[in-house]
Design a protein around this motif. Structure first.
Motif, mmCIF file in Angstrom:
data_model
loop_
_atom_site.group_PDB
_atom_site.id
_atom_site.type_symbol
_atom_site.label_atom_id
_atom_site.label_comp_id
_atom_site.label_asym_id
_atom_site.label_seq_id
_atom_site.Cartn_x
_atom_site.Cartn_y
_atom_site.Cartn_z
ATOM 1 N N GLU A 124 1.719 17.093 2.686
ATOM 2 C CA GLU A 124 0.924 18.296 2.458
ATOM 3 C C GLU A 124 -0.139 18.051 1.393
ATOM 4 N N ILE A 125 0.230 17.371 0.322
ATOM 5 C CA ILE A 125 -0.722 17.097 -0.764
ATOM 6 C C ILE A 125 -1.829 16.164 -0.291
ATOM 7 N N VAL A 126 -1.451 15.074 0.341
ATOM 8 C CA VAL A 126 -2.444 14.100 0.795
ATOM 9 C C VAL A 126 -3.234 14.653 1.976
ATOM 10 N N GLY A 127 -2.598 15.497 2.778
ATOM 11 C CA GLY A 127 -3.277 16.083 3.927
ATOM 12 C C GLY A 127 -4.476 16.918 3.540
ATOM 13 N N GLN A 128 -4.487 17.432 2.316
ATOM 14 C CA GLN A 128 -5.632 18.217 1.862
ATOM 15 C C GLN A 128 -6.893 17.364 1.802
ATOM 16 N N ARG A 129 -6.711 16.042 1.676
ATOM 17 C CA ARG A 129 -7.861 15.144 1.702
ATOM 18 C C ARG A 129 -8.585 15.262 3.060
ATOM 19 N N HIS A 130 -7.779 15.321 4.130
ATOM 20 C CA HIS A 130 -8.386 15.409 5.459
ATOM 21 C C HIS A 130 -9.110 16.741 5.651
ATOM 22 N N LEU A 131 -8.660 17.759 4.937
ATOM 23 C CA LEU A 131 -9.300 19.063 5.054
ATOM 24 C C LEU A 131 -10.492 19.193 4.118
ATOM 25 N N GLY A 132 -10.708 18.159 3.301
ATOM 26 C CA GLY A 132 -11.856 18.163 2.418
ATOM 27 C C GLY A 132 -11.667 18.924 1.138
ATOM 28 N N THR A 133 -10.420 19.311 0.807
ATOM 29 C CA THR A 133 -10.213 20.105 -0.401
ATOM 30 C C THR A 133 -10.024 19.261 -1.647
ATOM 31 N N ASN A 134 -9.674 17.989 -1.503
ATOM 32 C CA ASN A 134 -9.570 17.128 -2.696
ATOM 33 C C ASN A 134 -9.960 15.695 -2.353
ATOM 34 N N ILE A 135 -11.070 15.552 -1.659
ATOM 35 C CA ILE A 135 -11.467 14.231 -1.176
ATOM 36 C C ILE A 135 -11.852 13.298 -2.311
ATOM 37 N N ASP A 136 -12.109 13.840 -3.501
ATOM 38 C CA ASP A 136 -12.492 12.984 -4.616
ATOM 39 C C ASP A 136 -11.295 12.376 -5.330
ATOM 40 N N VAL A 137 -10.081 12.821 -4.989
ATOM 41 C CA VAL A 137 -8.884 12.276 -5.622
ATOM 42 C C VAL A 137 -8.594 10.902 -5.022
ATOM 43 N N PRO A 138 -8.466 9.874 -5.852
ATOM 44 C CA PRO A 138 -8.218 8.532 -5.304
ATOM 45 C C PRO A 138 -6.846 8.435 -4.648
ATOM 46 N N LYS A 139 -6.701 7.432 -3.797
ATOM 47 C CA LYS A 139 -5.409 7.206 -3.143
ATOM 48 C C LYS A 139 -4.481 6.498 -4.122
ATOM 49 N N LYS A 140 -3.699 7.253 -4.843
ATOM 50 C CA LYS A 140 -2.770 6.648 -5.795
ATOM 51 C C LYS A 140 -1.373 6.638 -5.195
ATOM 52 N N PRO A 141 -0.535 5.698 -5.594
ATOM 53 C CA PRO A 141 0.805 5.609 -5.014
ATOM 54 C C PRO A 141 1.712 6.768 -5.429
ATOM 55 N N PHE A 142 2.536 7.189 -4.509
ATOM 56 C CA PHE A 142 3.685 8.043 -4.814
ATOM 57 C C PHE A 142 4.902 7.126 -4.878
ATOM 58 N N ILE A 143 5.619 7.183 -5.969
ATOM 59 C CA ILE A 143 6.857 6.412 -6.105
ATOM 60 C C ILE A 143 8.015 7.367 -5.882
ATOM 61 N N LEU A 144 8.704 7.206 -4.769
ATOM 62 C CA LEU A 144 9.840 8.068 -4.455
ATOM 63 C C LEU A 144 11.094 7.465 -5.056
ATOM 64 N N SER A 145 11.608 8.119 -6.082
ATOM 65 C CA SER A 145 12.838 7.662 -6.719
ATOM 66 C C SER A 145 14.022 8.147 -5.895
ATOM 67 N N VAL A 146 14.910 7.240 -5.527
ATOM 68 C CA VAL A 146 16.045 7.573 -4.662
ATOM 69 C C VAL A 146 17.314 6.938 -5.217
ATOM 70 N N THR A 147 18.439 7.445 -4.757
ATOM 71 C CA THR A 147 19.709 6.824 -5.105
ATOM 72 C C THR A 147 20.715 7.105 -3.999
ATOM 73 N N GLY A 148 21.874 6.463 -4.106
ATOM 74 C CA GLY A 148 22.903 6.577 -3.082
ATOM 75 C C GLY A 148 23.609 5.252 -2.923
ATOM 76 N N THR A 149 24.362 5.088 -1.860
ATOM 77 C CA THR A 149 25.016 3.823 -1.562
ATOM 78 C C THR A 149 23.984 2.821 -1.053
ATOM 79 N N PRO A 150 24.313 1.520 -0.997
ATOM 80 C CA PRO A 150 23.363 0.562 -0.417
ATOM 81 C C PRO A 150 22.931 0.931 0.997
ATOM 82 N N ASP A 151 23.858 1.406 1.818
ATOM 83 C CA ASP A 151 23.488 1.820 3.174
ATOM 84 C C ASP A 151 22.528 3.006 3.158
ATOM 85 N N GLU A 152 22.768 3.946 2.241
ATOM 86 C CA GLU A 152 21.879 5.105 2.137
ATOM 87 C C GLU A 152 20.499 4.697 1.635
ATOM 88 N N ILE A 153 20.464 3.705 0.754
ATOM 89 C CA ILE A 153 19.180 3.203 0.270
ATOM 90 C C ILE A 153 18.393 2.564 1.421
#
Length: 364
Positions: A124-153
């Motif tokens: 939703e946040i990045v999709g606003q770029r396609h709608l032209g509402t924040n096209i000046d915001v650079p493409k910066k990484p999102f780091i998704l912090s996760v946890t769980g068992t090795p299989d869940e990871i």
């Protein structure tokens, strides 16, 4: 500091970001961090595949002055059921965030919002770029912090990689939190060589499965681990050894791990109130939790310096990015972290105190 010639596979520019924390829980908080001109990446609060059963009566945090807390300093949760997050500290003016209350103690767990929901927020946040509402915001990484068992990871990596494959505008990375000290009966896996090896193996298998399906190197999902504080040489050497042995299937790439975040909160910490009672509740009923903020800064600097030195000794680990976290709230803190080897610098407690404006202080 000498010029850093390492070829980091996770690019964070400018080299400032938030670490996984309560202040990166909601879509509003994440969007504000993403649109901040001084952040080079955004880390999202640690999530699970199925979410976390958050209970405000035992999952809490406070600001303190390293010894005690003032009356009425408990920071509780916003009662709005749709937010599932602490109060928006971008606006609050609690006395516990005064200039003397520079450290935090928390008995928090993980985010009640699932990984899939967070991927939806990002779209939703990045999709606003396609709608032209924040096209000046650079493409910066999102780091998704996760946890769980090795299989869940492994399943979490699959979800994130599929999302990255479907939208070339996304820059996604996954940070495996192996260091939360507040979950009863589940000590941080990163203290145990065997458990750490199992997680690194799962990461290696996941990356090998999806390698080649991305549009290019920028869209490949980079992976890292969030580490707890270590206090003696054998612990550091164990982690460095396991990182070097967990080799990527890609020739010349070295370790399967692209970055490490150090350090998470220091567990087994206790703050007492004016009546000499635990200032917080907790799952275990002891009030013991994770220490962060200014009180953690010297230990965090030592961890960053030690890991950078050890990682530089092996060709497999030399290009691992070290994200330094712990007690940073201004330019001086950033300079200290960078001087001991942090390729990027994050903050959490200061974000809670000052809001996203802290990054202007850090970048000044």
């Amino acid at each position: 500091m000498a010029e850093d010639t390492r070829n980091y596979r996770l690019k964070i520019s400018p080299p400032l970001l938030n670490s996984a924390s309560p202040w990166a829980t909601t879509i509003e908080q994440i969007k504000e961090l993403y649109e901040c001109e001084h952040t080079g990446a955004v880390t999202i609060r640690t999530s699970l595949l199925e979410g976390f059963a958050e209970d405000p009566s035992i999952h809490q945090y406070i600001y303190h002055n390293n010894f005690s807390v003032p009356a009425g300093s408990l920071v509780n949760y916003d009662p709005k059921p749709t937010l599932h997050a602490p109060k928006n500290n971008h606006q609050h003016n609690h006395e516990d965030t005064s200039s003397s209350q520079t450290s935090t103690l928390n008995t928090l767990g993980y985010s009640p919002i699932t990984l899939s929901e967070y991927l939806g927020h990002i779209n939703e946040i990045v999709g606003q770029r396609h709608l032209g509402t924040n096209i000046d915001v650079p493409k910066k990484p999102f780091i998704l912090s996760v946890t769980g068992t090795p299989d869940e990871i492994a399943m979490a990596y699959a979800l994130i990689a599929n999302a990255a494959e479907m939208d070339e505008d996304l820059r996604l990375a996954m940070e495996v939190n192996l260091s939360c000290p507040n979950i009863a009966g589940k000590p941080p896996p990163a203290y145990d060589a065997g458990e750490l090896r199992e997680y690194l193996g799962a990461l290696g298998d996941s990356k090998a499965t999806y390698r080649g399906r991305m549009a290019g190197p920028e869209s490949e999902v980079r992976v890292g681990v969030k580490l707890p504080p270590y206090t003696y040489s054998g612990q550091f050497e164990m982690v460095a050894k396991e990182l070097a042995h967990a080799k990527s299937s890609e020739p010349g790439e070295g370790s399967v791990v692209d970055f490490i975040t150090c350090t998470n909160t220091l567990g087994s910490s206790l703050i007492l109130d004016a009546d000499l009672k635990p200032a917080l509740n907790s799952e275990s009923g002891t009030g013991i939790g994770g220490l962060a903020g200014a009180a953690l800064h010297p230990l965090a600097l030592g961890n960053v310096a030690t890991f950078r030195r050890l990682l530089d000794q092996q060709p497999e680990t030399r290009d691992i990015l070290v994200i330094g976290v712990g007690g940073v709230e201004d330019k001086g803190g950033v300079e200290r972290m960078r001087s001991v080897g942090a390729g990027a610098v994050g903050c959490a407690s200061a974000l809670g105190r000052f809001g996203v404006g802290v990054f202007a202080k850090m970048a000044s």
